[in-house]
Design a protein around this motif. Structure first.
Motif, PDB file in Angstrom:
ATOM      1  N   VAL A 124    -100.416  21.825 135.196  1.00  0.00           N
ATOM      2  CA  VAL A 124    -101.119  22.632 136.174  1.00  0.00           C
ATOM      3  C   VAL A 124    -101.830  23.639 135.186  1.00  0.00           C
ATOM      4  O   VAL A 124    -101.525  24.251 134.104  1.00  0.00           O
ATOM      5  CB  VAL A 124    -100.690  23.988 137.606  1.00  0.00           C
ATOM      6  N   ASP A 125    -103.557  23.325 135.700  1.00  0.00           N
ATOM      7  CA  ASP A 125    -104.088  23.996 134.426  1.00  0.00           C
ATOM      8  C   ASP A 125    -103.740  25.400 134.768  1.00  0.00           C
ATOM      9  O   ASP A 125    -104.151  25.867 135.773  1.00  0.00           O
ATOM     10  CB  ASP A 125    -106.048  23.835 134.646  1.00  0.00           C
ATOM     11  N   ILE A 126    -103.460  26.368 133.953  1.00  0.00           N
ATOM     12  CA  ILE A 126    -102.625  27.967 134.112  1.00  0.00           C
ATOM     13  C   ILE A 126    -104.458  28.998 134.125  1.00  0.00           C
ATOM     14  O   ILE A 126    -104.098  30.095 134.496  1.00  0.00           O
ATOM     15  CB  ILE A 126    -102.227  28.261 132.507  1.00  0.00           C
ATOM     16  N   ASP A 127    -105.568  28.278 133.553  1.00  0.00           N
ATOM     17  CA  ASP A 127    -106.537  29.324 133.773  1.00  0.00           C
ATOM     18  C   ASP A 127    -107.357  29.040 135.636  1.00  0.00           C
ATOM     19  O   ASP A 127    -107.852  28.107 135.913  1.00  0.00           O
ATOM     20  CB  ASP A 127    -107.792  28.395 133.011  1.00  0.00           C
ATOM     21  N   VAL A 128    -106.736  29.705 136.217  1.00  0.00           N
ATOM     22  CA  VAL A 128    -107.237  30.153 136.998  1.00  0.00           C
ATOM     23  C   VAL A 128    -109.142  30.892 138.087  1.00  0.00           C
ATOM     24  O   VAL A 128    -108.394  31.966 137.223  1.00  0.00           O
ATOM     25  CB  VAL A 128    -106.019  30.955 138.505  1.00  0.00           C
ATOM     26  N   ALA A 129    -109.659  30.251 137.911  1.00  0.00           N
ATOM     27  CA  ALA A 129    -111.056  31.098 138.059  1.00  0.00           C
ATOM     28  C   ALA A 129    -110.786  31.965 139.244  1.00  0.00           C
ATOM     29  O   ALA A 129    -109.974  32.366 140.408  1.00  0.00           O
ATOM     30  CB  ALA A 129    -111.918  30.404 138.796  1.00  0.00           C
ATOM     31  N   GLU A 130    -111.435  33.496 138.332  1.00  0.00           N
ATOM     32  CA  GLU A 130    -111.580  34.631 139.314  1.00  0.00           C
ATOM     33  C   GLU A 130    -112.268  34.394 140.898  1.00  0.00           C
ATOM     34  O   GLU A 130    -113.115  33.509 140.803  1.00  0.00           O
ATOM     35  CB  GLU A 130    -112.645  35.678 138.287  1.00  0.00           C
ATOM     36  N   SER A 275     -92.765  18.033 151.348  1.00  0.00           N
ATOM     37  CA  SER A 275     -93.530  19.308 151.798  1.00  0.00           C
ATOM     38  C   SER A 275     -93.378  20.144 151.203  1.00  0.00           C
ATOM     39  O   SER A 275     -93.484  21.611 150.746  1.00  0.00           O
ATOM     40  CB  SER A 275     -93.167  19.946 153.415  1.00  0.00           C
ATOM     41  N   ARG A 276     -91.989  20.230 150.868  1.00  0.00           N
ATOM     42  CA  ARG A 276     -90.967  21.205 149.422  1.00  0.00           C
ATOM     43  C   ARG A 276     -91.846  20.457 148.339  1.00  0.00           C
ATOM     44  O   ARG A 276     -92.524  22.033 147.329  1.00  0.00           O
ATOM     45  CB  ARG A 276     -89.583  20.548 148.930  1.00  0.00           C
ATOM     46  N   ARG A 277     -92.026  19.903 147.799  1.00  0.00           N
ATOM     47  CA  ARG A 277     -93.025  20.333 145.827  1.00  0.00           C
ATOM     48  C   ARG A 277     -94.511  20.123 146.882  1.00  0.00           C
ATOM     49  O   ARG A 277     -94.678  21.347 145.354  1.00  0.00           O
ATOM     50  CB  ARG A 277     -92.546  18.433 146.263  1.00  0.00           C
ATOM     51  N   ALA A 278     -95.474  19.982 147.888  1.00  0.00           N
ATOM     52  CA  ALA A 278     -96.469  20.559 148.062  1.00  0.00           C
ATOM     53  C   ALA A 278     -96.545  21.994 147.822  1.00  0.00           C
ATOM     54  O   ALA A 278     -97.507  22.668 147.804  1.00  0.00           O
ATOM     55  CB  ALA A 278     -97.010  19.666 148.995  1.00  0.00           C
ATOM     56  N   VAL A 279     -95.190  22.554 148.434  1.00  0.00           N
ATOM     57  CA  VAL A 279     -95.060  23.740 148.813  1.00  0.00           C
ATOM     58  C   VAL A 279     -95.237  24.486 147.188  1.00  0.00           C
ATOM     59  O   VAL A 279     -96.272  26.083 147.190  1.00  0.00           O
ATOM     60  CB  VAL A 279     -94.437  25.027 149.244  1.00  0.00           C
ATOM     61  N   ALA A 280     -94.090  24.554 146.430  1.00  0.00           N
ATOM     62  CA  ALA A 280     -94.254  24.462 145.456  1.00  0.00           C
ATOM     63  C   ALA A 280     -95.995  24.617 144.659  1.00  0.00           C
ATOM     64  O   ALA A 280     -96.068  25.565 143.156  1.00  0.00           O
ATOM     65  CB  ALA A 280     -92.939  23.943 144.160  1.00  0.00           C
ATOM     66  N   ARG A 281     -96.254  23.733 144.752  1.00  0.00           N
ATOM     67  CA  ARG A 281     -97.347  23.053 143.241  1.00  0.00           C
ATOM     68  C   ARG A 281     -98.601  24.383 144.109  1.00  0.00           C
ATOM     69  O   ARG A 281     -99.273  24.398 143.415  1.00  0.00           O
ATOM     70  CB  ARG A 281     -97.855  21.822 144.339  1.00  0.00           C
ATOM     71  N   ARG A 282     -98.384  24.334 145.215  1.00  0.00           N
ATOM     72  CA  ARG A 282     -99.363  25.348 145.718  1.00  0.00           C
ATOM     73  C   ARG A 282     -99.235  26.944 145.995  1.00  0.00           C
ATOM     74  O   ARG A 282    -100.284  27.626 144.795  1.00  0.00           O
ATOM     75  CB  ARG A 282     -99.935  24.489 146.769  1.00  0.00           C
ATOM     76  N   THR A 283     -98.147  27.269 145.452  1.00  0.00           N
ATOM     77  CA  THR A 283     -97.786  28.558 145.844  1.00  0.00           C
ATOM     78  C   THR A 283     -97.184  28.844 144.650  1.00  0.00           C
ATOM     79  O   THR A 283     -97.056  30.228 144.926  1.00  0.00           O
ATOM     80  CB  THR A 283     -97.090  28.916 147.319  1.00  0.00           C
ATOM     81  N   VAL A 284     -95.913  28.553 143.992  1.00  0.00           N
ATOM     82  CA  VAL A 284     -95.318  28.690 143.005  1.00  0.00           C
ATOM     83  C   VAL A 284     -96.184  28.727 141.674  1.00  0.00           C
ATOM     84  O   VAL A 284     -96.649  28.708 140.694  1.00  0.00           O
ATOM     85  CB  VAL A 284     -93.885  28.154 143.015  1.00  0.00           C
ATOM     86  N   GLU A 285     -96.865  27.350 140.990  1.00  0.00           N
ATOM     87  CA  GLU A 285     -97.511  26.483 140.890  1.00  0.00           C
ATOM     88  C   GLU A 285     -99.061  27.040 140.452  1.00  0.00           C
ATOM     89  O   GLU A 285     -99.662  27.229 139.089  1.00  0.00           O
ATOM     90  CB  GLU A 285     -97.270  24.775 140.085  1.00  0.00           C
ATOM     91  N   ARG A 286     -99.782  27.583 141.963  1.00  0.00           N
ATOM     92  CA  ARG A 286    -100.768  27.521 141.419  1.00  0.00           C
ATOM     93  C   ARG A 286    -101.882  26.848 141.268  1.00  0.00           C
ATOM     94  O   ARG A 286    -102.917  27.269 140.847  1.00  0.00           O
ATOM     95  CB  ARG A 286    -101.778  29.019 141.144  1.00  0.00           C
TER      96      ARG A 286
END
Length: 403
Positions: A124-130, A275-286
């Motif tokens: 994941v690109d760690i630069d999250v836009a404001e 589901s497990r992987r998608a949740v981690a992708r969206r909410t942990v890895e952001r």
């Protein structure tokens, strides 16, 4: 996200393999037990054609995939074998194509197998836009997202799904002060209040024993909102939304002739591992969204539930959801039909992901119909105000708790 189907041999072969997986995987049943009951005879007819052909090799491959329905290699092997036979036998090709035509006409359950399903997501690109609200004029809250909820189980799986949903709603490209997240816990006690308050703008406990009444829970959240935002989103606790979910859907109201809409055409019910992987992708890895090429699940084509957006005045005009619906099934279809009668109604085709959870036994009868006694469609004319928090509270019981 809609899966296309055509007359070519690879298309027919892949659709036939889809039928094998759909018939075998319990996740397909969990996606919609009623639709699966209707589809099963058609699916079994496809399996019978495959099993009866030639020397039985196709039947053996069908059996292997049926036993290991998530095995990508067995799926692709069956697709290749069926495509080969289609090119050699016009009679087999005609029978299978005609039967699959009946599946297409009557079944609303499909299979999604991403090209890279089961593989690791790329970094994941760690630069999250404001957050930015440049497309949403004004400075006050403009949208309310309402989620009704109950989890009285020992496992707390539905609670964990809701927390994942809320974390995704708190990671939006729209500033948090521009939208309100309301959770209505419909239970005999505020069981999960301490876990939910961190992620909500409004938490409401409304007393409810017996069957879950999703319609009433949604009405409670909409009617009792402290801020009367012009736009309302009704959302299920098992939805996993992308970062632009709020911004994109609010912006749609700025176009002409949009009073209400469903932001999807097909729902994607992820299997447990996806589901497990998608949740981690969206909410942990952001990650901003979940790449569908890396997940597996089942599509409910042209579903009417899980998420709808509408103007608040439209919600009030149709008196919200029909609160006579108790238990599972029916209320979303009734709601959408009544919306279509009174306002400019649209469909869009965004991906919408459903996080896996087991379906409670007994919600459908042996004939596939909902076990609950459903009111007649399009007959909701309440004689009292909707969304009353004390509607189901016994005299003297704790009625409401909100923050």
């Amino acid at each position: 996200m809609t899966k296309e189907w055509g007359p070519s041999h690879p298309d027919v072969a892949r659709r036939a393999a889809d039928c094998v997986v759909i018939s075998a995987d319990p996740t397909a049943h969990d996606a919609n037990p009623f639709y699966m009951h209707r589809a099963r005879p058609l699916l079994m007819a496809v399996l019978a054609i495959l099993a009866e052909h030639g020397d039985g090799q196709l039947g053996e491959m069908v059996g292997a995939l049926h036993r290991s329905h998530a095995d990508t290699a067995r799926y692709e092997a069956l697709v290749s074998a069926v495509a080969g036979v289609l090119g050699e036998s016009p009679e087999f090709s005609d029978r299978l194509t005609r039967t699959l035509g009946m599946v297409n006409a009557k079944s609303r359950i499909g299979y999604h197998l991403g090209e890279h399903a089961g593989q690791e997501f790329p970094p994941v690109d760690i630069d999250v836009a404001e957050p930015s609200d440049e497309n949403i004029p004004g400075s006050v809250p403009i949208a309310q997202v309402v989620i009704p909820f109950r989890d009285s189980s020992a496992s707390g799986e539905r609670l964990e799904n809701l927390l994942s949903c809320l974390r995704a709603l708190r990671d939006q490209s729209t500033p948090g002060e521009r939208y309100i997240v309301t959770v209505v816990e419909c239970d005999v006690e505020p069981r999960w209040r301490s876990r939910l308050e961190e992620f909500t703008d409004e938490y409401v406990h409304a007393y409810k024993s017996g069957d879950f009444n999703r319609s009433w829970g949604l009405n409670v959240g909409v009617v009792n909102c402290r801020s009367r935002t012009p736009f309302v989103c009704v959302l299920d606790a098992d939805a996993l939304v992308d970062r632009d979910f709020v911004r994109r859907n609010v912006a749609r109201f700025l176009a002409p002739a949009v009073g209400a809409f469903l932001p999807f055409t097909d729902l994607l019910y992820l299997d447990r591992e996806s589901s497990r992987r998608a949740v981690a992708r969206r909410t942990v890895e952001r990650a901003g969204d979940v790449d569908l090429a890396y997940v597996r699940g089942f599509l409910v084509h042209r579903a009417s539930g899980m998420c709808a957006w509408l103007r608040r005045d439209v919600y009030e005009e149709i008196h919200g959801f029909d609160e006579r619906y108790e238990g599972w099934g029916g209320e979303d279809l009734d709601f959408v039909l009544r919306l279509q009668r009174v306002t400019a109604f649209r469909y869009f085709d965004d991906p919408l992901l459903h996080i896996h959870h087991p379906v409670a036994p007994g919600i459908v009868r042996d004939d596939g119909r909902p076990a609950a006694v459903l009111p007649q469609l399009l007959t909701w004319e309440p004689d009292k105000p909707i969304g009353r928090t004390d509607r189901f509270a016994p005299v003297g019981a704790f009625r409401e708790e909100r923050t």
